[in-house]
Each structure stands twice: as C-alpha cells, then as structure tokens.
Design an enzyme around this catalytic site. Sequence first.
Site, PDB file in Angstrom:
ATOM      1  N   LYS A 168      12.461  -2.219 -14.998  1.00  0.00           N
ATOM      2  CA  LYS A 168      11.565  -3.290 -15.461  1.00  0.00           C
ATOM      3  C   LYS A 168      12.342  -4.253 -16.369  1.00  0.00           C
ATOM      4  O   LYS A 168      12.159  -5.472 -16.287  1.00  0.00           O
ATOM      5  CB  LYS A 168      10.361  -2.713 -16.214  1.00  0.00           C
ATOM      6  N   LEU A 191       0.823  -1.219   0.000  1.00  0.00           N
ATOM      7  CA  LEU A 191       0.000   0.000   0.000  1.00  0.00           C
ATOM      8  C   LEU A 191       0.855   1.267   0.000  1.00  0.00           C
ATOM      9  O   LEU A 191       0.890   2.017   0.973  1.00  0.00           O
ATOM     10  CB  LEU A 191      -0.995   0.005   1.181  1.00  0.00           C
ATOM     11  N   TYR A 235      12.748   3.947 -14.850  1.00  0.00           N
ATOM     12  CA  TYR A 235      11.633   2.991 -14.714  1.00  0.00           C
ATOM     13  C   TYR A 235      11.802   1.816 -15.686  1.00  0.00           C
ATOM     14  O   TYR A 235      11.780   0.650 -15.272  1.00  0.00           O
ATOM     15  CB  TYR A 235      10.292   3.694 -14.975  1.00  0.00           C
ATOM     16  N   THR A 282       6.292  -4.363 -19.166  1.00  0.00           N
ATOM     17  CA  THR A 282       5.847  -3.215 -19.968  1.00  0.00           C
ATOM     18  C   THR A 282       6.522  -3.192 -21.332  1.00  0.00           C
ATOM     19  O   THR A 282       7.625  -3.721 -21.490  1.00  0.00           O
ATOM     20  CB  THR A 282       6.196  -1.918 -19.198  1.00  0.00           C
ATOM     21  N   ASP A 283       5.885  -2.524 -22.278  1.00  0.00           N
ATOM     22  CA  ASP A 283       6.517  -2.357 -23.601  1.00  0.00           C
ATOM     23  C   ASP A 283       7.690  -1.383 -23.547  1.00  0.00           C
ATOM     24  O   ASP A 283       8.498  -1.326 -24.479  1.00  0.00           O
ATOM     25  CB  ASP A 283       5.487  -1.900 -24.645  1.00  0.00           C
ATOM     26  N   GLU A 284       7.787  -0.608 -22.443  1.00  0.00           N
ATOM     27  CA  GLU A 284       8.847   0.409 -22.380  1.00  0.00           C
ATOM     28  C   GLU A 284      10.246  -0.198 -22.355  1.00  0.00           C
ATOM     29  O   GLU A 284      11.227   0.499 -22.615  1.00  0.00           O
ATOM     30  CB  GLU A 284       8.658   1.316 -21.145  1.00  0.00           C
TER      31      GLU A 284
END
Length: 353
Positions: A163, A39, A159, A134-136
């Site tokens: 990933k 959280l 980021y 992610t596609d990034e």
Amino acid sequence: MSFNKTIIITGGAGFIGSHVVRLFVNKYPNYRIVNLDVLTYAGNLENLKDIENKENYHFVKADIVDAEAMNAVFEEWRPDGIIHLAAESHVDRSIEDPSAFVRTNVIGTVNLLNSARAYWKDNMEGKRFYHVSTDEVYGTLGETGLFLETTSYDPNSPYSASKASSDHFVRAYGETYGMPYVITNCSNNYGPNQFPEKLVPLFIHNIVNNKSLPVYGDGKYTRDWLYVIDHAVAIDLVYHEGKNHETYNIGGFNEWQNIDLIKVLCAIMDRKLNRTEGDSEKLITYVKDRPGHDLRYAIDANKINKELGWKPSVTFEQGLEKTIDWYLQNAEWLESVTSGNYQDYYESMYSER
Ligand code: NAD
Ligand code: DAU
C-alpha cells in the site's frame, strides 16, 4: 437519461467499496457509477443487491492487473473520476503470499494511473484520481503519539509495504505528470459486509458457532476503529471537496486494545444470543502472534475535521451494536461467504497457531 459525471469505483463489491458504491448511487442519481471489480474471494455482488437495478449503476468484471483491460474500460466508460479501493487487504494473507499483494496493490494501481494518464492527457481539468489507502503505511506507534499526514512512511508487513508503494506511485504521478490525485489513509473499519477473516466479523462468526477466539500474542495491540459508513461519508467529502495533491488521514478517535474490544464484543454477543454472562469470553484462546505485528495505530484526524468538517457520526458502542445486529440478521450472507474454500483458509491460517 443523461448523466453529468462518470465515476469508476474499483473494488466496489468488497467491504468498504460496497458502502461507497451504495452511497454514491443513491446520493447522486445524476452520476453514472461504474463498479469495477474482479470478484476475488472478498468481492461479493450480494453486497449490492439493493441497488443493482438502479439506472445509474453498472458493474464491470475486470482485473486491475490487466493493463489492456484497464485501457479498454477507460475508453468505453470515459470516466471523470476514479475512486480506487480494489486491493488485497488482509495482513495475514500478505504474510503467506506477498506477491499477490505486489500484483494487485502495486501493479494494479500503476495500471490504473497509466490508463487515467493516457485517457486524460489532453485535459486533466475537473478529473480526479482518488486513492484509498491505510494508516498501516506509517508503521507502528509506541504507547503515545498519533499518525499525522506528515508522518514518515515505515511499513512493516507485505500488505502495508504494497500500500505504501502504491501511495508513492500516486504521488509521483501527481508530481511528474500532473495527475490530479487525492489520497486518504484510514484506520481499521468495522461494519456490515466485512469478510470474516478480519477481527470483528471473524469473532462474531466464531462466537455464534461456539468456536475458539484466536487472540494473537498477549492481545495488547491497539487499533483505532471507525464505522464503515463513516468512512464512506468521508470518501464522498474528500472526493468532492478535498484539495488536489493532498493527503487526509481518516480515523475514529477511538482506540482500543484488542483484548478490551474482544471482551466488549463478547458481552454484547452474550446478551444478543441470550447466553449466560461470560460464556463467550470463555472462548478466548491466546495463540501464536502475527509476525511483524504492529503494536499500535492511532490517527490524528484533525485535518479532515478542520478543513472539511468531517467527524464520525456514531459512537463505537452504537456502531458495534449495528454491526452485530447485521451479522445476526444476515446469517445467509455469512453462510455463503464461509462456504467454498473458506474452511481451507481457516485451517491453513489457524491450525499451527
Ligand atoms: P476487501 O478485501 O473487502 O475488498 C477488496 C475488493 O477489491 C474486493 O471486492 C475484490 O474483489 C476487489 N479486488 C481485489 N483484487 C482485484 C483486482 N486485481 N482487480 C479488481 N478488483 C480486485 O477490502 P476492504 O477492506 O473493503 O478495503 C478496501 C480498500 O480500503 C483497500 O484498498 C484497503 O487497503 C483500504 N483500507 C481498508 C481498511 C479496512 O479496515 N478494511 C482500512 C483502511 C484502508
Ligand atoms: O489499519 C487499517 C487496516 O486495518 C487496513 O488497512 C487492513 O486492510 C485491515 O485488514 C486492518 O488491518 P489489521 O491487521 O489491523 O486488521 P485485522 O482485523 O486483521 O486485525 C486487527 C487486530 O486484531 C490486529 O492487532 C490483529 C488482531 N487479530 C486479528 C485476527 C484476524 C487477532 O488477535 N486475531 C485474529 O484472528
């Protein structure tokens, strides 16, 4: 009640995770679904109010960066599978503080892999480590071309680098220790429950409040947009039918330049708010660009389409209408997530742009 499978879903209180948790809890009453989430600012149990009392749903507050805690969670819940979504997910925040992204996205993922490996070591049969990416990680495209599952990794932001690193660890655990994994790399999601730091909910929020719409650079950056529930459906399919040690790209077949998408959003908002046509567009303000801003992402989702029969179920126009309606009908949700230190975040991110 006896359950025939236990799945831990990490990051289940976040945007995409909450839709995945809801889908699994409702669709599979015979699975025990454990939502593991620490959280952060992006995690919100309000997202799951409608299912929180279901017998097959459990919430565990824990930090994936804490290796001992992860071992204890595995011992206690004895999972058959992990669907791993917990992450720091916002590119702009990664530019401010890369280390937080290394901790959660890299170390957190390795901790989960270690716990899974230790817990499943005697029998990996029927087990699954599903890593949501992610596609990034593929970096940026020029004017043409699409990301394929075989496209080389070339991340440009802290980021996407974090990933990409976590994807490499998952694959390495597959090769080295026989970890039964699948990875999916998805394009930009939009829909209900997304924290208003990302483009679509931020701009809806700002239009409602007559605040300026900060368009980075010239606004001619392109993203491929997918309705979040279509992503959740794809995750269900890949969890159950994807092949071990495979990657699947997931995308909306739906490319938009930011400025065009923003103008469509403004027009729908004018209509919904009974404002004069063109009022919301007047809020558009071009601001300093994001450093290292990737020009274009576009996914070739033919593998998951051909092999598993998945395709998006809603058009962009339908998805955007549903999304805007949700935010307008859930003003309290927006209010609650933008109280607290949201204003400080907004100030620090946008005051100098
Ligand atoms: P989000 O930021 O909305 O939610 C992340 C969730 O992870 C939150 O509930 C947060 O509390 C939890 N979390 C963060 N750090 C944690 C930690 N150390 N331990 C336990 N829980 C932690 O993210 P999202 O947009 O829903 O993205 C979910 C996943 O999907 C991420 O892995 C992201 O990289 C990936 N993804 C997102 C998109 C997108 O467009 N949003 C697209 C493709 C892939
Ligand atoms: O492609 C998948 C990725 O999509 C996910 O992995 C990330 O978790 C998710 O955050 C998203 O990344 P983006 O950077 O593409 O999303 P964001 O909503 O931050 O920005 C979308 C585009 O809009 C991007 O070109 C930057 C631009 N933008 C964004 C914001 C927040 C603006 O012009 N102004 C803004 O204020």
